[in-house]
Design a protein around this motif. Structure first.
Motif, PDB file in Angstrom:
ATOM      1  N   MET A   9    -112.478 -16.062 -77.303  1.00  0.00           N
ATOM      2  CA  MET A   9    -111.068 -16.414 -77.276  1.00  0.00           C
ATOM      3  C   MET A   9    -111.272 -17.784 -78.352  1.00  0.00           C
ATOM      4  N   TYR A  40    -112.286 -16.807 -81.988  1.00  0.00           N
ATOM      5  CA  TYR A  40    -111.491 -15.837 -82.598  1.00  0.00           C
ATOM      6  C   TYR A  40    -109.699 -16.374 -82.515  1.00  0.00           C
ATOM      7  N   THR A  41    -109.517 -16.945 -81.651  1.00  0.00           N
ATOM      8  CA  THR A  41    -107.958 -17.189 -81.904  1.00  0.00           C
ATOM      9  C   THR A  41    -107.634 -18.832 -81.890  1.00  0.00           C
ATOM     10  N   LEU A  98    -107.036  -9.493 -79.219  1.00  0.00           N
ATOM     11  CA  LEU A  98    -107.758  -9.943 -78.053  1.00  0.00           C
ATOM     12  C   LEU A  98    -107.185  -9.409 -76.780  1.00  0.00           C
ATOM     13  N   PHE A 113    -109.253  -8.331 -73.906  1.00  0.00           N
ATOM     14  CA  PHE A 113    -110.391  -9.379 -73.317  1.00  0.00           C
ATOM     15  C   PHE A 113    -109.787 -10.637 -72.726  1.00  0.00           C
ATOM     16  N   SER A 114    -108.626 -10.946 -73.323  1.00  0.00           N
ATOM     17  CA  SER A 114    -107.849 -12.224 -72.837  1.00  0.00           C
ATOM     18  C   SER A 114    -107.656 -11.666 -71.261  1.00  0.00           C
ATOM     19  N   SER A 117    -113.122  -4.786 -70.527  1.00  0.00           N
ATOM     20  CA  SER A 117    -112.127  -5.046 -71.506  1.00  0.00           C
ATOM     21  C   SER A 117    -111.930  -3.731 -72.156  1.00  0.00           C
TER      22      SER A 117
END
Length: 313
Positions: A50, A53-54, A200, A203-204, A256
């Motif tokens: 996270m 990517y974010t 995501l 995954f989050s 995920s």
């Protein structure tokens, strides 16, 4: 087309690899210690993903409703479900325990209809029935505890485990819906790249579920007197390598992917395809652990695969 079904199949493959590595790790450090370590490692991986990517190391944009549904999902699917699975295996053996886990797709289909308004067509229903029949046939080739001598307590644990797995998936799907809605309402001045965060979501969401999983398994380990096993397990290099593999293919990637599958297909269909793990694991265990394969297992595998093919009609 069939994106969700293919993702569910990838999930089953990932969980098969996870099961093989988890068997190695659990024999070295114990199942409770393994689960604590897996949850901790998965959280580290998910936070890193996270963050990279974010730009933020937490589930950005997840509101209270999202957290509530996903924490509830983690409690039902991870903590209660896994506790009942382990207890079931101890009391009635893995053969009958895994057969009772066939309740998961049924529970997912019913709960998905109740909570999400999902429906299944004739081909999907037929696919569910045929796939479950194939799995049952494959697992019935094992020679564990005789069916007539099964303790009621073990059966109850198995039923609860199957129901928790199915219901937990639907609760997760509900959480994903809330998460997406929450992101849609985010202020553009928040500084968060909403599109990247949305990429995501599975995954989050897994990270949120892992939080309650880590807390639950840690408390369970301490209460049951297995706290020292965690420390011992961390010092076992081979055990930790197996645990790392089980983490990547299980609570990091596998879980995920399972949540991602519910975005693109019916939860009952996704849960049925993901239930193929006991069939897929037959050949790897034959190669790695030299476990014998019976004709019934082979026939059951063929029937199960035929059932899954109906989802792609």
């Amino acid at each position: 087309m069939y994106k969700g079904e293919f993702i569910a199949l990838a999930t089953a493959i990932s969980w098969t690899a996870c099961a093989v590595m988890a068997e190695v790790a659990s024999k070295r450090m114990g199942s409770l210690a393994l689960n604590v370590i897996r949850m901790a490692l998965s959280l580290i991986m998910l936070v890193a993903l996270m963050w990279i990517y974010t730009g933020v190391p937490f589930p950005a944009g997840a509101d209270n409703q999202t957290w509530t549904w996903l924490l509830l999902s983690g409690m039902v699917g991870y903590v209660i479900g896994d506790y009942c699975v382990f207890s079931c295996y101890i009391l009635i053996g893995s053969r009958f325990g895994r057969l009772l886990m066939a309740l998961a797709p049924i529970a997912a289909a019913f709960t998905g209809w109740l909570m999400l308004g999902e429906t299944m067509g004739a081909a999907a229903l037929a696919g569910m029935v045929v796939t479950m029949a194939g799995i049952a046939l494959s697992l019935s080739g094992k020679k564990d505890t005789p069916a007539g001598k099964l303790p009621v307590k073990g059966i109850v644990f198995g039923v609860i485990a199957g129901l928790c797995q199915g219901v937990g998936l639907v609760l997760s799907a509900k959480g994903l819906v809330c998460y997406d809605a929450s992101l849609s309402q985010m202020d553009v001045t928040s500084g968060i790249d909403v599109d990247r965060v949305r990429d995501l979501i599975p995954f989050s969401s897994t990270a949120i579920r892992a939080v309650i999983g880590l807390v639950g398994f840690t408390v369970w380990s301490l209460v049951s007197g297995h706290g020292k096993d965690i420390v011992t397990g961390l010092k076992d290099r081979k055990g930790m390598l197996a645990a790392l593999g089980a983490t990547i293919t299980g609570p990091f990637l596998g879980v995920s992917l399972s949540l991602m599958a519910t975005i693109y297909t019916n939860t009952g269909v996704a849960q049925t395809i993901m239930a193929l793990t006991p069939v897929l694991i037959i050949f790897p265990t034959w190669i790695l652990f030299h476990q014998k394969i019976t004709l019934r297992e082979i026939l059951g595998s063929i029937v199960a695969v035929a059932g899954v093919s109906l989802f792609f009609v």
